[in-house]
Design an enzyme around this catalytic site. Structure first.
Site, PDB file in Angstrom:
ATOM      1  N   ASP A  79       0.947   2.613   3.730  1.00 40.26           N
ATOM      2  CA  ASP A  79       0.112   3.698   3.196  1.00 40.26           C
ATOM      3  C   ASP A  79       0.963   4.964   3.001  1.00 40.26           C
ATOM      4  O   ASP A  79       0.518   6.078   3.275  1.00 40.26           O
ATOM      5  CB  ASP A  79      -1.091   3.990   4.119  1.00 40.26           C
ATOM      6  CG  ASP A  79      -2.157   4.834   3.423  1.00 40.26           C
ATOM      7  OD1 ASP A  79      -2.011   5.131   2.215  1.00 40.26           O
ATOM      8  OD2 ASP A  79      -3.135   5.208   4.097  1.00 40.26           O
ATOM      9  N   HIS A  90       0.840  -1.208   0.000  1.00 41.09           N
ATOM     10  CA  HIS A  90       0.000   0.000   0.000  1.00 41.09           C
ATOM     11  C   HIS A  90       0.870   1.252   0.000  1.00 41.09           C
ATOM     12  O   HIS A  90       1.229   1.775   1.054  1.00 41.09           O
ATOM     13  CB  HIS A  90      -0.935   0.008   1.224  1.00 41.09           C
ATOM     14  CG  HIS A  90      -2.051   1.005   1.124  1.00 41.09           C
ATOM     15  ND1 HIS A  90      -3.315   0.762   1.607  1.00 41.09           N
ATOM     16  CD2 HIS A  90      -2.098   2.253   0.604  1.00 41.09           C
ATOM     17  CE1 HIS A  90      -4.091   1.815   1.383  1.00 41.09           C
ATOM     18  NE2 HIS A  90      -3.364   2.749   0.782  1.00 41.09           N
ATOM     19  N   LEU A 133       2.638   6.458  -5.043  1.00 40.78           N
ATOM     20  CA  LEU A 133       3.865   6.971  -5.672  1.00 40.78           C
ATOM     21  C   LEU A 133       3.617   8.242  -6.470  1.00 40.78           C
ATOM     22  O   LEU A 133       4.536   8.851  -6.980  1.00 40.78           O
ATOM     23  CB  LEU A 133       4.499   5.884  -6.542  1.00 40.78           C
ATOM     24  CG  LEU A 133       4.976   4.639  -5.767  1.00 40.78           C
ATOM     25  CD1 LEU A 133       5.563   3.607  -6.726  1.00 40.78           C
ATOM     26  CD2 LEU A 133       6.002   5.012  -4.700  1.00 40.78           C
TER      27      LEU A 133
HETATM   28 ZN   LIG Z   1      -6.790   4.516   1.787  1.00 39.51          ZN
END
Ligand SMILES: [Zn+2]
Lengths: 341, 450
Positions: free
Chosen positions: B311, B64, B67
């Site tokens: 994330d 996750h 980029l």
């Molecule tokens: Zn999310």
């Protein structure tokens, strides 16, 4: 729950929450929590001293010092109050408001703050619609910043002027104040607590001087978790029960602009929460009735109560100018006296 | 092709059950041989890394990350994001589709994997589940999969319509792709910028109720129960609430293909870390209560959590230097995940090192079916992280390889310092020469695993 999981939970030793770096400037007043009880006491004493000072002497205290009033929300009352306070100490004030063209379209709060600092502002008084805006401005400019209301968050000078009003009526002649000064006093804050920065500053300040704060309002405007905001705060949904226990009743207006889709039956609201002459006479004939303004007569309060003998509404406004003199003076002189804290 | 030997280290490869001193030979981008210490026969011209006193583990896998390319290169590029990945020990990253435009086509999916992106780690695009992530019209999953997409999601734009989500799960199952859901009932989070609780009340900020997450997880689990026959796979992204985790736990007991990931910030921080409007503590899902945070730790320790995912969500500095409610959501995470996991999960909460590494490599790789990743079995990709497990160090955001510096972990003590990161046989990060940039080749399309 299995015993292994419970024992794991008990052993958890999570990372600590770092200490707050705020306020960066000793002259700033961002939150009522920036002030110790002793500083509150000193500010109150200084307020009285400044009020009694010869205007011509007072005029030299901040002579030619430059203070910017940065107002992203219109507020005639608060802006005028700060302006009069600063001017009566001799300071030069300049108003930058979102209504004038001074705040460039799209310019960030950081850039506006840095611009004001470069223009020579020595302190900034900020009114802003976003909670926390004063913290951002202070972190970026490191100037003394006075929070004149940030979103739904705080309005510390309002709480100070409310405190001065309460003291004048319930503890006349008491100086200095301490953590027990308001012991035995119950202050009810009634209405739209959720959206009120006045409520938050008061509920964080008054209990530290010994008062008990009762929050009163419907669920939509007063979530249960408000009672966890700090010590000395409780919720009383029954308006009449709250009034009956109070020595001071602080009525708030409904902030229609912040309701964001919330449906509220105003007739029902009036039935349950309007402070009427009848209620006041029956339940709290000696309590003071406060309101930070603007008042909506006939909604949260009847005209009779607003203009009645128990009302301190106009006195609060007068106290506002006095308190703000002391706060503005502190903003510019604390930095000099305290050095780089 | 280069030959690289890593000698003298302690090999820890959880999926292969190896936890012993071993030397390892990498050849043509693959693991060629694993031998007892000193037993490797080095071919002519082999480069040798001396890993004495260091741990040698499968390159880390982050399923996750954001980029930001195409379209938001001012926040991050694939080159800078994967450089941060390499510095953090990651050799595989799965990139979310909320780019500009949204990655909902095979063309963008391929563009992201092109060698011209100069990636230092292998990028696995996750394609949008619906056109422009609007939650209405499904994309062509077969085409996306053959272009290299490893899953579908509308991350950041949860799919609210039951009918659409059901279709997404079924269609993805038909082509063997996982569906990743950012579980947030956005009807309950309008205008909110942090967790709903005493802290949001005190700060005067509108809050996101934990139910906004758990309700949607429960809804998705209901849908996947109806689709049981299809073998649909639901993966819950960045789980942050005790209730959502409990729902996943229950679904797993019922034998459903439901997995979940937790981000380091959700097992370490709480809403109290927002402090006084620290925009580097603002992300979505938000930092939750201490009880939720503790539930994330427990879920990791007891195994219901399948992966640690960062994330990683870079933003430009000026975007975060604004009023809290106006700041964009997200924090960086690629360079701090290993150091924080070792410092807290391993040292503080006594999770065995192999299990921590598995959550950061083997398990996430298996979850998205990334063949030959997250393991150092002979024949798998030569993706290796070599780190000093005892080294304590302080993370400095200013020294980040990412373009962005938006982290709440600036100045935090980390445990475990990456010495080298090797991606498909190439040293892409060397702590001794960390300024050097090394890129990897085009994706090894069509090269079957041994
Ligand atoms: Zn999310």
């Amino acid at each position: 729950m299995n015993p292994a999981a419970t024992s794991v939970r008990r052993q958890l030793n999570p990372p600590p929450v770092p200490a707050s770096p705020f306020p960066y400037n000793p002259g700033s007043l961002l939150s009522v929590m920036d002030l110790s009880v002793e500083s509150v006491s000193r500010l109150l004493a200084r307020t009285t001293a400044l009020e009694n000072e010869d205007p011509l002497v007072r005029d030299r205290i901040l002579a030619k010092r430059r203070i910017a009033l940065l107002f992203y929300e219109s507020s005639t009352r608060t802006r005028t109050s700060f302006e009069l306070a600063a001017k009566s100490l001799g300071a030069d004030t300049t108003l930058v408001s979102s209504l004038s063209s001074s705040i460039e379209k799209g310019e960030s709060l950081k850039d506006t703050g840095l611009t004001l600092r470069a223009l020579g502002a020595e302190a900034i008084i900020l009114r802003h619609s976003s909670s926390g805006a004063a913290w951002l401005l202070e972190a970026e400019t490191r100037l003394p910043v006075i929070n004149a209301g940030d979103g739904m968050h705080e309005h510390p000078t309002q709480a100070l002027l409310d405190l001065r009003t309460i003291l004048a009526h319930l503890r006349p002649g008491t100086a200095p104040v301490n953590a027990e000064t308001l012991a035995g006093v119950t202050v009810s804050i009634v209405g739209d607590i959720l959206h009120s920065r006045v409520a938050r500053s008061n509920m964080l300040l008054l209990p530290r001087l010994g008062a008990r704060v009762l929050l009163c309002g419907p669920k939509e405007l007063l979530p249960e978790l408000a009672a966890q905001a700090g010590p000395g705060i409780a919720i009383e949904r029954d308006f009449e029960a709250a009034v009956r226990q109070s020595q001071a009743i602080m009525m708030l207006r409904i902030q229609a602009e912040r309701l964001a889709g919330l449906q509220l039956d105003l007739e029902e609201y009036k039935t349950s929460y309007q402070l009427t002459g009848q209620r006041l006479a029956a339940l709290a004939p000696t309590a003071i009735v406060m309101h930070p303004g603007p008042i909506i007569r006939g909604l949260e309060i009847t005209a009779g109560v607003a203009d009645g003998v128990q009302s301190t509404i106009l006195e609060q406004i007068t106290n506002g100018v006095a308190i703000r003199m002391a706060v503005v003076e502190r903003a510019l002189l604390a930095a000099r006296q305290g050095g780089r804290a | 092709m280069t030959v690289l030997a890593i000698r003298g280290g302690h090999l820890i490869d959880p999926s292969a059950g190896v936890d012993a001193p071993r030397d390892i030979l990498l050849k043509d981008g693959r693991v060629a041989e694993i031998a007892s210490p000193g037993k490797l026969k080095l071919p002519e011209g082999a480069e040798v890394l001396d890993a004495t006193g260091l741990m040698v583990a499968p390159g880390l896998v982050d399923i996750h990350v954001h980029l930001r390319e195409p379209g938001q290169g001012y926040k991050e590029t694939i080159a800078t994001g994967t450089a941060a990945a390499a510095a953090g020990g990651f050799t595989s990253v799965a990139a979310m589709p909320n780019t500009t435009p949204v990655n909902d086509t095979p063309e963008i999916t391929r563009w992201m994997q092109s060698p011209e992106r100069h990636a230092s780690a292998r990028v696995f695009p996750i394609a949008a589940a619906t056109r422009a992530s609007k939650g209405e019209v499904l994309n062509d999953y077969a085409a996306l999969k053959s272009a290299g997409a490893v899953a579908v999601t509308d991350d950041g734009h949860p799919i609210l319509k039951d009918s659409v989500m059901r279709e997404v799960l079924a269609a993805a199952a038909r082509v063997g792709l996982s569906v990743i859901q950012h579980a947030e009932d956005t009807r309950m989070t309008q205008g909110a910028s942090m967790n709903l609780g005493p802290v949001s009340f005190r700060l005067g900020l509108r809050g996101m109720p934990p139910e906004a997450e758990s309700n949607l997880v429960e809804r998705d689990i209901r849908l996947i129960t109806e689709l049981r026959e299809s073998r649909a796979h639901l993966h819950v992204a960045h789980t942050s609430t005790a209730a959502a985790l409990a729902a996943v736990r229950q679904a797993r007991r019922s034998g459903l293909r439901v997995t979940c990931e937790v981000a380091p910030h959700h097992f370490l921080l709480t809403e109290e870390h927002v402090g006084l409007y620290n925009t580097n503590a603002k992300m979505n899902p938000p930092l939750r209560s201490a009880a939720d945070r503790d539930a994330m730790i427990e879920g990791i320790l007891d195994g219901v959590v399948d992966a640690i995912a960062t994330d990683h969500a870079p933003h430009a500095t000026h975007e975060k230097e604004v009023e809290f409610e106006h700041a964009p959501n997200g924090i960086t995470g690629l360079e701090t995940a290993l150091g924080l996991s070792l410092r807290w999960l391993h040292r503080e909460w006594k999770m065995p090192l192999g299990r921590v590494l598995s959550l950061l490599s083997a398990q996430p790789a298996a979850l998205l079916n990334l063949k030959g990743r997250g393991t150092l079995a002979v024949g798998s990709f030569a993706d290796v992280v070599v780190f000093d497990p005892k080294a304590e160090w302080t993370y400095r955001a200013t020294e980040s390889k990412s373009k962005a510096k938006n982290t709440p972990f600036d100045g935090w003590t980390m445990l475990g310092k990456v010495r080298w990161t090797v991606s498909e046989g190439r040293v892409v990060y060397n702590a001794a020469q960390s300024e050097e940039r090394v890129w990897i080749d085009a994706p090894p399309v069509g090269r079957e695993l041994i």
